[in-house]
Design a protein around this motif. Structure first.
Motif, PDB file in Angstrom:
ATOM      1  N   ARG A   1      10.589  41.369   2.720  1.00 38.08           N
ATOM      2  CA  ARG A   1      11.372  42.750   2.872  1.00 38.08           C
ATOM      3  C   ARG A   1      11.802  42.397   1.193  1.00 38.08           C
ATOM      4  O   ARG A   1      11.404  43.515   0.285  1.00 38.08           O
ATOM      5  N   HIS A   2      13.071  41.692   0.687  1.00 36.67           N
ATOM      6  CA  HIS A   2      12.793  41.525  -0.785  1.00 36.67           C
ATOM      7  C   HIS A   2      12.371  41.806  -1.635  1.00 36.67           C
ATOM      8  O   HIS A   2      12.218  42.097  -2.910  1.00 36.67           O
TER       9      HIS A   2
ATOM     10  N   TYR B   1       8.921  42.606  -1.800  1.00 34.48           N
ATOM     11  CA  TYR B   1       8.749  44.329  -1.934  1.00 34.48           C
ATOM     12  C   TYR B   1       9.625  45.376  -2.136  1.00 34.48           C
ATOM     13  O   TYR B   1       8.661  45.575  -3.078  1.00 34.48           O
ATOM     14  N   ALA B   2      10.409  44.785  -2.272  1.00 36.42           N
ATOM     15  CA  ALA B   2      11.332  45.863  -2.583  1.00 36.42           C
ATOM     16  C   ALA B   2      11.786  45.817  -3.952  1.00 36.42           C
ATOM     17  O   ALA B   2      11.477  46.610  -4.937  1.00 36.42           O
TER      18      ALA B   2
ATOM     19  N   GLY C   1       9.878  44.453  -5.396  1.00 33.68           N
ATOM     20  CA  GLY C   1       8.401  44.698  -6.771  1.00 33.68           C
ATOM     21  C   GLY C   1       8.309  46.384  -6.863  1.00 33.68           C
ATOM     22  O   GLY C   1       8.006  46.535  -7.212  1.00 33.68           O
ATOM     23  N   GLY C   2       8.669  47.257  -5.812  1.00 30.09           N
ATOM     24  CA  GLY C   2       8.978  48.320  -5.282  1.00 30.09           C
ATOM     25  C   GLY C   2       9.883  49.525  -6.875  1.00 30.09           C
ATOM     26  O   GLY C   2       8.940  50.283  -7.068  1.00 30.09           O
ATOM     27  N   ASN C   3      11.169  48.421  -6.953  1.00 26.28           N
ATOM     28  CA  ASN C   3      12.199  49.445  -7.586  1.00 26.28           C
ATOM     29  C   ASN C   3      13.235  48.439  -7.484  1.00 26.28           C
ATOM     30  O   ASN C   3      14.081  48.114  -6.436  1.00 26.28           O
TER      31      ASN C   3
ATOM     32  N   ALA D   1      16.677  49.480  -7.507  1.00 26.61           N
ATOM     33  CA  ALA D   1      17.320  50.074  -6.375  1.00 26.61           C
ATOM     34  C   ALA D   1      17.417  48.672  -5.833  1.00 26.61           C
ATOM     35  O   ALA D   1      18.210  49.253  -4.965  1.00 26.61           O
ATOM     36  N   ALA D   2      16.914  47.316  -5.693  1.00 28.94           N
ATOM     37  CA  ALA D   2      17.568  47.133  -4.730  1.00 28.94           C
ATOM     38  C   ALA D   2      18.625  46.030  -5.138  1.00 28.94           C
ATOM     39  O   ALA D   2      19.148  45.959  -5.128  1.00 28.94           O
TER      40      ALA D   2
ATOM     41  N   VAL E   1      20.636  43.234  -3.269  1.00 29.92           N
ATOM     42  CA  VAL E   1      18.856  42.127  -2.878  1.00 29.92           C
ATOM     43  C   VAL E   1      19.681  41.297  -4.118  1.00 29.92           C
ATOM     44  O   VAL E   1      20.238  41.798  -5.253  1.00 29.92           O
TER      45      VAL E   1
ATOM     46  N   GLY F   1       4.636  45.585  -5.965  1.00 36.02           N
ATOM     47  CA  GLY F   1       5.028  46.234  -5.179  1.00 36.02           C
ATOM     48  C   GLY F   1       4.041  46.256  -3.639  1.00 36.02           C
ATOM     49  O   GLY F   1       4.568  46.100  -2.251  1.00 36.02           O
ATOM     50  N   VAL F   2       2.494  46.500  -3.620  1.00 38.75           N
ATOM     51  CA  VAL F   2       1.945  46.483  -2.364  1.00 38.75           C
ATOM     52  C   VAL F   2       0.866  44.843  -2.980  1.00 38.75           C
ATOM     53  O   VAL F   2       0.677  44.507  -3.516  1.00 38.75           O
TER      54      VAL F   2
END
Lengths: 409, 259
Positions: free
Chosen positions: A280-281, A283-284, A286-288, A291-292, A297, A354-355
């Motif tokens: 999960r981390h 992906y987080a 990679g996404g932002n 924010a992570a 995180v 993120g994907v």
């Protein structure tokens, strides 16, 4: 005052019947890319099956498809995690040559037992990953630069260690890549029983895990996909596994050992990426990334371990590559990083991070592998093979982007 | 001004903070009770965000005392503040577009079962929190990229409710939102109060403040510059406190209002 206080509640209990159709389709849409890439693989297999007059799916060809492409799949698993986290790793090809060289030299010149040599290789891979992970995660140098440096550094070290080809490796070591599971249980009308058993076990394992996931959803009273769709998916997967199993059971050796290795890695890493906090981390991040970090995180630690991990997987690929060649050469693993990266992007990973999914990367690797094999059987000039593969990569990513743009707006 | 004699959830006394030669905050007091929305207003650079960051544990005061639930505390980090029941929605939303609502609510504090994440339990309580806020988010499994700006802000607010906080700090929650989305977010703020939490709302927008706040605390140049009962305070009085103008002197205040 501002607005009425009686807005629609988020999710009324007993929601299942009330979920609007549009939303159900949207939920399905989240997976269409995944289905799309599977569909593309099936279409390409069928296409080449026709173009090669049925030679593509001959038992021995299917077995060697896995033996030839195991290294891409192993590297793609590590690479998809790197790409999801928003990085890239250009060094894996050189790491394959370096670690493969050390393993081969240990076995031949230092008389290290090959099992121990493999463990040394894996530890060396972890060390290489830790080295690169340190510069990326804790010093903050972009992964592109660090691994570009690594690409040169480890190719150089490979050249130092493997001055000339290190051949004469033991047969038991070589069988990792060229061998198959022993046909210990005999044959049923020429079909290897061990292979049939492995296929059955694979399906039962999948069935149990799917049913358990479903039971957990039911326990928490959460939305499940319709049971009809669930069964349909299982039937399709069962059919796929059955076809592969039966074809392989008629091949010269039965189940290639590397297929079992890749299968275990796929299961383990799908679990890591899909079901663990670490995944999960990834992906987080990679996404932002910001924010992570704000959410608590430990992004540096995650980055570091992602690179340790791909270092270890590169070492696994090094063992497979060296065993397959029966020797270590300094030029081993040339362009492997590009194969792995291509597999990830064909398999639906996003360039921006993120994907991306492990299963997608494996399918991407298989698409490239089937292309290779199909074109080779058709005796297409290698120069044209390369050109065609380049176009497929471009078209796959273009298709993906256009799809996303349509869905986004 | 408030006649509330209970122990406040948060009480800050004599808070002072300097950044080099700049005095960001000088001897500032602030307290918040349960079931209360306190709006922190002031011009740009008045020290609102600095004060909020001290409650969130992002910054530490040079002098002064922070009490939570009547006990003096040190808040060396956001994690420490969170452990004491302070949850913050930062100005730049800390959300991941590629993850779904549940994943965002629990990011950085995922629940675990034996070997893996406990996704079922997380989704279950995510839905409960969304229900408590009566948010209009279609499903806890919707990826954030498919949500509107208002819905994303609702997720950010819902995120604060994970882990049973007592105090919520909202830094400009309506900053970049349309009128409709602003209204939606403000109803969420009211629900936080209805849930019995203490809310510190930082805002530039006097309409928002008057719509949801119980009390208005004005900061000016890093100092307390007036406390107003939101129900009775006049717009002009609050504005005058923010800009430092004499209520009648409209000419002197006009050049400050722009921000």
């Amino acid at each position: 005052m501002t607005t009425d206080l009686n807005t629609v509640p988020a999710m009324p209990p007993g929601e299942r019947a009330r979920v609007p159709l549009s939303q159900r389709l949207q939920g399905l849409g989240g997976n269409t890319r995944q289905y799309g890439i599977f569909g593309a693989l099936v279409v390409i297999i069928l296409l080449f099956q026709v173009l090669t007059d049925g030679k593509l799916l001959l038992a021995n060809n299917v077995a060697s498809l896995f033996q030839q492409n195991a290294y891409v799949m192993i590297l793609a698993i590590g690479m998809v995690m790197v790409i999801v986290a928003g990085h890239i790793d250009l060094s894996v090809g050189s790491v394959v040559a370096f670690v493969g060289g050390v393993v081969a030299v240990s076995i031949r010149d230092l008389d290290v037992p090959w099992v121990l040599a493999i463990l040394i290789g894996l530890a060396l891979g972890a060390l290489v990953g830790a080295w690169q992970g340190f510069w990326i995660a804790y010093v903050g140098i972009p992964a592109f630069i660090v691994t570009l440096g690594g690409m040169l550094l480890f190719r150089g070290l490979a050249l130092v260690i493997v001055g000339e080809t290190v051949a004469g490796l033991p047969a038991s070591f070589i069988s990792i890549s060229k061998g198959s599971l022993p046909n210990a249980l005999g044959f049923v009308s020429n079909a290897d029983v061990v292979t049939l058993l492995v296929g059955t076990l694979a399906f039962v394992g999948l069935l149990v895990s799917q049913l358990r996931a479903r039971r957990s959803l039911r326990k928490h009273n959460l939305h499940m996909e319709a049971s009809g769709l669930f069964v349909a998916k299982l039937v399709l997967v069962a059919a796929g596994i059955a076809i592969l199993t039966v074809i392989l059971s008629f091949s010269a050796g039965g189940t290639p050992i590397v297929l079992v290795l890749v299968g275990v890695l796929v299961v383990v890493y799908s679990f890591v990426m899909g079901r663990t906090v670490f995944g999960r981390h990834v992906y987080a991040i990679g996404g932002n990334r910001a924010a992570a970090t704000l959410s608590g995180v430990n992004t540096r630690k995650v980055d570091f371990w992602i690179f340790v991990n791909i270092g270890v997987l590169a070492a696994v690929a090094a063992v497979v590559t060296t065993a397959r060649a029966g020797a270590a050469i300094a030029a081993a693993g040339q362009n492997y990083e590009l194969d792995a990266i291509a597999a990830c992007f064909i398999g639906g990973a996003a360039v921006t991070g993120g994907v991306g999914r492990v299963a997608g990367a494996i399918v991407g690797a298989l698409i490239m592998g089937v292309l290779n094999m199909g074109l080779s059987i058709m005796a297409v000039d290698p120069a044209w093979q390369m050109a065609i593969k380049g176009l497929v990569l471009l078209l796959a990513v273009a298709f993906d982007l256009i799809n996303k743009r349509r869905a986004g707006s | 001004m408030t006649a509330d004699q209970r122990v406040p959830l948060v009480a800050m006394h004599g808070i002072t903070k300097r950044f080099g030669a700049i005095e960001a905050l000088v001897d500032v007091d602030l307290h918040v009770h349960a079931h209360e929305v306190v709006a922190l207003v002031g011009d740009n650079g008045a020290g609102k965000s600095t004060l909020a960051k001290m409650i969130s544990g992002v910054l530490q005061p040079d002098a002064g005392m922070i009490e939570i639930g009547g006990e003096e505390v040190a808040l060396p980090s956001p994690q420490a503040a969170h452990a004491l029941g302070v949850a913050t929605v930062f100005q730049d939303l800390a959300l991941c577009d590629n993850l779904d609502v549940t994943a965002n609510l629990y990011l950085g504090r995922e629940l675990r079962s034996r070997f893996a994440r406990d996704d079922g339990r997380m989704e279950e309580s995510a839905r409960r929190v969304l229900r408590e806020l009566k948010s209009r988010i279609p499903s806890a499994r919707t990826p954030l990229r498919n949500l509107s700006a208002g819905q994303r802000q609702a997720v950010a607010i819902a995120r604060t409710l994970i882990g049973n906080p007592r105090i919520i700090v909202l830094d400009e929650p309506t900053g970049a939102l349309s009128v409709a989305h602003t209204a939606e977010v403000l109803t969420h703020v009211q629900r936080l109060r209805d849930l019995g939490l203490g809310v510190i709302l930082i805002s530039h927008n006097m309409n928002d403040v008057r719509a949801v706040a119980d009390r208005i605390e004005v900061l000016r140049h890093g100092r307390n510059n007036g406390t107003f009962d939101a129900a009775t305070a006049s717009y002009e009085d609050v504005l005058a406190a923010i800009t430092g103008a004499v209520p009648l002197g409209r000419r002197t205040s006009s050049r400050h209002i722009a921000g």
